[in-house]
Scaffold this motif. Structure first.
Motif, PDB file in Angstrom:
ATOM      1  N   ALA A 281     -58.335 -13.071  90.623  1.00  0.00           N
ATOM      2  CA  ALA A 281     -58.140 -11.809  90.144  1.00  0.00           C
ATOM      3  C   ALA A 281     -56.671 -11.003  90.922  1.00  0.00           C
ATOM      4  N   PRO A 282     -56.259 -10.145  90.333  1.00  0.00           N
ATOM      5  CA  PRO A 282     -55.047  -9.119  90.538  1.00  0.00           C
ATOM      6  C   PRO A 282     -55.252  -8.898  92.065  1.00  0.00           C
ATOM      7  N   GLN A 283     -53.977  -8.448  92.838  1.00  0.00           N
ATOM      8  CA  GLN A 283     -54.107  -6.940  94.197  1.00  0.00           C
ATOM      9  C   GLN A 283     -55.177  -6.337  94.056  1.00  0.00           C
ATOM     10  N   ILE A 284     -56.284  -6.558  94.989  1.00  0.00           N
ATOM     11  CA  ILE A 284     -57.424  -5.367  95.245  1.00  0.00           C
ATOM     12  C   ILE A 284     -56.496  -4.219  96.437  1.00  0.00           C
ATOM     13  N   ARG A 285     -56.219  -3.154  95.753  1.00  0.00           N
ATOM     14  CA  ARG A 285     -55.433  -1.644  96.221  1.00  0.00           C
ATOM     15  C   ARG A 285     -55.962  -0.928  96.390  1.00  0.00           C
ATOM     16  N   TYR A 286     -57.567  -0.317  95.815  1.00  0.00           N
ATOM     17  CA  TYR A 286     -57.996   0.749  95.474  1.00  0.00           C
ATOM     18  C   TYR A 286     -59.363   0.393  96.086  1.00  0.00           C
TER      19      TYR A 286
ATOM     20  N   LYS B 127     -62.658 -19.287  82.749  1.00  0.00           N
ATOM     21  CA  LYS B 127     -61.790 -20.054  83.200  1.00  0.00           C
ATOM     22  C   LYS B 127     -60.022 -19.962  82.561  1.00  0.00           C
ATOM     23  N   GLN B 128     -60.072 -19.039  81.294  1.00  0.00           N
ATOM     24  CA  GLN B 128     -59.290 -18.223  81.567  1.00  0.00           C
ATOM     25  C   GLN B 128     -58.319 -18.049  82.303  1.00  0.00           C
ATOM     26  N   LEU B 129     -59.094 -17.425  83.647  1.00  0.00           N
ATOM     27  CA  LEU B 129     -58.271 -16.854  84.374  1.00  0.00           C
ATOM     28  C   LEU B 129     -57.899 -17.883  85.198  1.00  0.00           C
ATOM     29  N   GLY B 130     -58.140 -19.072  85.697  1.00  0.00           N
ATOM     30  CA  GLY B 130     -57.919 -19.941  86.026  1.00  0.00           C
ATOM     31  C   GLY B 130     -56.326 -20.878  85.326  1.00  0.00           C
ATOM     32  N   ARG B 131     -57.033 -20.970  83.866  1.00  0.00           N
ATOM     33  CA  ARG B 131     -55.967 -21.088  83.000  1.00  0.00           C
ATOM     34  C   ARG B 131     -54.346 -20.420  82.524  1.00  0.00           C
TER      35      ARG B 131
ATOM     36  N   ASN C 147     -53.023 -10.778  82.321  1.00  0.00           N
ATOM     37  CA  ASN C 147     -53.407 -12.178  81.708  1.00  0.00           C
ATOM     38  C   ASN C 147     -54.586 -11.689  82.162  1.00  0.00           C
ATOM     39  N   LEU C 148     -55.427 -10.615  83.071  1.00  0.00           N
ATOM     40  CA  LEU C 148     -56.542 -10.067  83.650  1.00  0.00           C
ATOM     41  C   LEU C 148     -57.407 -10.159  81.966  1.00  0.00           C
ATOM     42  N   HIS C 149     -56.939  -8.715  82.164  1.00  0.00           N
ATOM     43  CA  HIS C 149     -56.611  -8.461  80.138  1.00  0.00           C
ATOM     44  C   HIS C 149     -56.995  -9.198  79.192  1.00  0.00           C
ATOM     45  N   LYS C 150     -55.846 -10.504  79.415  1.00  0.00           N
ATOM     46  CA  LYS C 150     -56.213 -11.198  78.546  1.00  0.00           C
ATOM     47  C   LYS C 150     -57.342 -12.255  77.995  1.00  0.00           C
ATOM     48  N   ALA C 151     -58.177 -12.684  79.748  1.00  0.00           N
ATOM     49  CA  ALA C 151     -58.700 -12.831  80.125  1.00  0.00           C
ATOM     50  C   ALA C 151     -59.775 -12.033  79.647  1.00  0.00           C
ATOM     51  N   CYS C 152     -60.613 -11.709  80.086  1.00  0.00           N
ATOM     52  CA  CYS C 152     -61.607 -10.381  79.263  1.00  0.00           C
ATOM     53  C   CYS C 152     -61.017  -9.210  78.843  1.00  0.00           C
ATOM     54  N   PRO C 153     -60.718  -8.949  77.265  1.00  0.00           N
ATOM     55  CA  PRO C 153     -60.800  -8.151  76.889  1.00  0.00           C
ATOM     56  C   PRO C 153     -61.766  -7.122  76.114  1.00  0.00           C
ATOM     57  N   GLY C 154     -62.980  -7.619  77.073  1.00  0.00           N
ATOM     58  CA  GLY C 154     -63.985  -6.303  76.644  1.00  0.00           C
ATOM     59  C   GLY C 154     -64.001  -6.143  77.326  1.00  0.00           C
TER      60      GLY C 154
END
Length: 635
Positions: free
Chosen positions: A493-498, A341-345, A591-598
């Protein structure tokens, strides 16, 4: 996810700490363990649909009687197929000797799969390696109980060649070049070594009774020591569960915590699984009762029931897979649900800007089915924006606003609709490429009559965009058919590059639309020398030890901003003759790290691999692409 990718196997482990008769008396069945194993596996069926397997071990069985049972299946519903196979054994007894179904000891002595130690596995195959021989659990057999080994896991090693060479140096001749074989044989080798060491020690101490020595080995076997020696050179992400023939068992997790592993214990059972909600549901336990196996540690259950969590490898900086949170794990986990939900927000500021803050003429939707939870968060974020807008508007105009204006301000609300519908029954079975392309275009359908033609902006949230193929061939076509002025495709999700090399089947650079975008920008701007230079460095790095290798593929993306690559992706995935303007928005790494800090494992987005072997795999994937080699970059 609009682009389906293969990923993440799942494990389920159960050790009954009481005799089978205890469960017969308390729960009315001696099949308590099997029933719970079935539940654990079904509750994790999202983790593997290419095959499944089950193995059980009976404790303290007399010599000459079978004590290891195993069955694997590649049926379309593999878990159900396995348990139907097992259930038939008991159905026959129920029909012919119903009283025996109440006799736990008789069942244990006479019927397979009535063991106290149970191990289940769900498998996603990779690159055509789908066969019954590839299904876990794997079995290493020996006439000495303590030398038998059963393993199953969710893992991938980046340095299979190195590990195989170590086996060759030990004098072994593995039958296959695969990480499953190397892991099994590596643990098996040190299991043999430990057995032999204890045997020789007891002989030196003057003990001549080999039966007594076997009993003492079973009691004194040091599982943590075996795992320390076995895993000393492993480079990868893994959760591996194993059982020795006499009953010792373990569940081990890689030092960076890349792959997930959870467990629960009480005085009746010890259970472990790849996902926390599976344990909570199967055993009706609260969230706080479930523990996470620490990185670099193994949950060890001795035959005598002693339970420890012991370190086998020095833990590294924790880099748990963020894709678990975005997509792979089931969203019924309380933390994962809130994170999605936080990822969407957190995407709302970008989305609102793309829609020109025109809430009245914007329709918010999602691409089914895994983006749904992030969509709820996005809608909550839009509601928050509307509340702030209304508050500011009313405060500024409180003394002179008309009734009509007040009604208009208070009536603002997001238009939330289900636009894309996935037709799960449709199969692209026609072999000709042209016909298949036509069929793919109809994998998704749409809801008509919800878009104001030429006026509305349509926002469609996906949880990730890997290749963009389905967007181009199906989703954007049907959305454009509705007549929106603009289509904003959003990835939580961010851009998948690797490439990933720790369990997810994303191994070929050419399949990433972000990579395609960066290459096209380099070529268009006359900077092909960057491509050639990266290729040369990647090629040369193949000769180096993995610990000295850098990720040279990063140079491909370095000249461009995230926005430039997103804009080029929008051009790549937009079908010809599309009338609407198409914009693509990706989640930011911050923002990915903010949403999924662990769960800070973000190597597929950032290129920052948690183990040295990851850089080597990324470089190899790029070399493969440059040389037109379509094979996997890892074993």
């Amino acid at each position: 996810m609009s682009d389906s990718i293969k990923h993440e196997c799942g494990v389920a482990f159960i050790r009954l700490l009481k005799p089978l008769s205890y469960y017969q008396q308390k729960y009315g069945t001696s099949l308590y363990g099997l029933n719970k194993l079935y539940l654990l596996m079904e509750k994790q069926h999202n983790r593997g649909q290419d095959g499944a397997g089950v193995a059980t071990i009976k404790l303290d069985i007399a010599p000459g009687k079978r004590y290891i049972s195993r069955h694997r299946s590649m049926a379309p519903s593999a878990v159900s197929d396995i348990f139907e196979y097992i259930q038939k054994k008991f159905a026959e007894i129920q029909k012919e000797q119903p009283e025996k179904m109440q006799d736990a000891e008789w069942l244990k002595e006479n019927v397979s799969f009535t063991g106290e130690v149970l191990l289940g596995h769900l498998r996603y195959g990779t690159h055509g390696k789908n066969s019954i021989e590839s299904c876990h659990p794997f079995l290493r057999q020996n006439n000495w109980q303590t030398r038998n080994l059963v393993i199953a896991g969710n893992f991938n090693m980046t340095n299979v060649d190195e590990l195989l060479q170590q086996l060759y140096d030990l004098g072994q001749h593995p039958k296959e070049k695969a990480d499953t074989v190397t892991v099994l044989e590596k643990i098996g080798h040190f299991l043999d070594t430990e057995n032999q060491g204890l045997f020789d020690q007891y002989k030196r101490e003057g003990i001549d009774d080999n039966t007594e020595i076997s009993r003492m080995i079973a009691e004194d076997l040091d599982i943590a020591k075996i795992l320390r020696k076995s895993a000393s050179k492993w480079d990868g992400g893994y959760t591996i569960a194993g059982i020795c023939g006499h009953g010792d068992a373990f569940v081990m997790r890689d030092p960076a915590g890349i792959r997930p592993a959870f467990y629960y214990q009480n005085d009746e059972i010890v259970v472990a699984a790849s996902e926390r909600p599976a344990l909570m549901t199967a055993f009706n336990i609260p969230l706080e009762a479930v523990k996470e196996i620490k990185p670099g540690h193994a949950l060890i259950v001795k035959k005598n029931g002693r339970i420890t969590e012991e370190m086998f490898s020095e833990p590294k900086e924790k880099k748990s897979c963020s894709f678990e949170r975005i997509y792979f794990s089931r969203g019924s986990d309380a933390d994962i649900y809130q994170e999605r939900k936080q990822l969407g927000r957190l995407l709302c500021p970008q989305i609102l800007k793309a829609a020109n803050y025109d809430i009245k003429n914007t329709v918010f939707s999602f691409i089914p089915n895994t983006a749904e939870v992030a969509f709820y968060g996005m809608v909550e974020g839009v509601h928050d924006y509307i509340k702030t807008y209304q508050r500011e508007k009313l405060l500024k105009r409180a003394d002179k606003i008309s009734d009509e204006e007040l009604d208009e301000v208070l009536s603002i609300s997001p238009r939330v609709e289900k636009i894309a519908i996935k037709d799960v029954k449709l199969r692209t079975f026609i072999t000709q490429d042209a016909d298949r392309g036509e069929m793919v275009a109809h994998v998704y359908d749409t809801t008509y009559g919800l878009i104001n033609r030429g006026t509305d902006t349509l926002v469609a949230l996906d949880d990730s965009i890997v290749r963009g193929t389905t967007l181009k061939q199906s989703i954007l076509k049907i959305m454009d058919r509705l007549g929106p002025k603009k289509i904003v495709v959003v990835s939580s999700a961010p851009q998948i590059r690797y490439p990933d090399c720790y369990g997810i089947d994303m191994s070929r650079m050419g399949e990433f639309v972000a990579f395609e975008a960066a290459i096209s920008l380099l070529r268009e701007s006359g900077r092909e020398d960057i491509i050639v230079d990266a290729y040369q460095k990647c090629k040369e790095s193949a000769k180096l030890p993995k610990e000295q290798v850098e990720n040279y593929v990063k140079a491909i993306y370095a000249p461009f901003t995230d926005q430039e690559i997103s804009d080029r992706i929008a051009k790549i995935i937009t079908p010809k003759d599309t009338n609407a303007e198409v914009q693509v928005i990706y989640q930011t790494l911050d923002n990915l790290h903010k949403a999924c800090p662990g769960h800070l494992g973000d190597w597929y987005f950032s290129g920052d691999f948690p183990t040295p072997g990851g850089n080597k795999i990324a470089n190899r994937a790029f070399v493969n692409w440059m040389e037109g080699n379509n094979q996997r970059a890892y074993m």
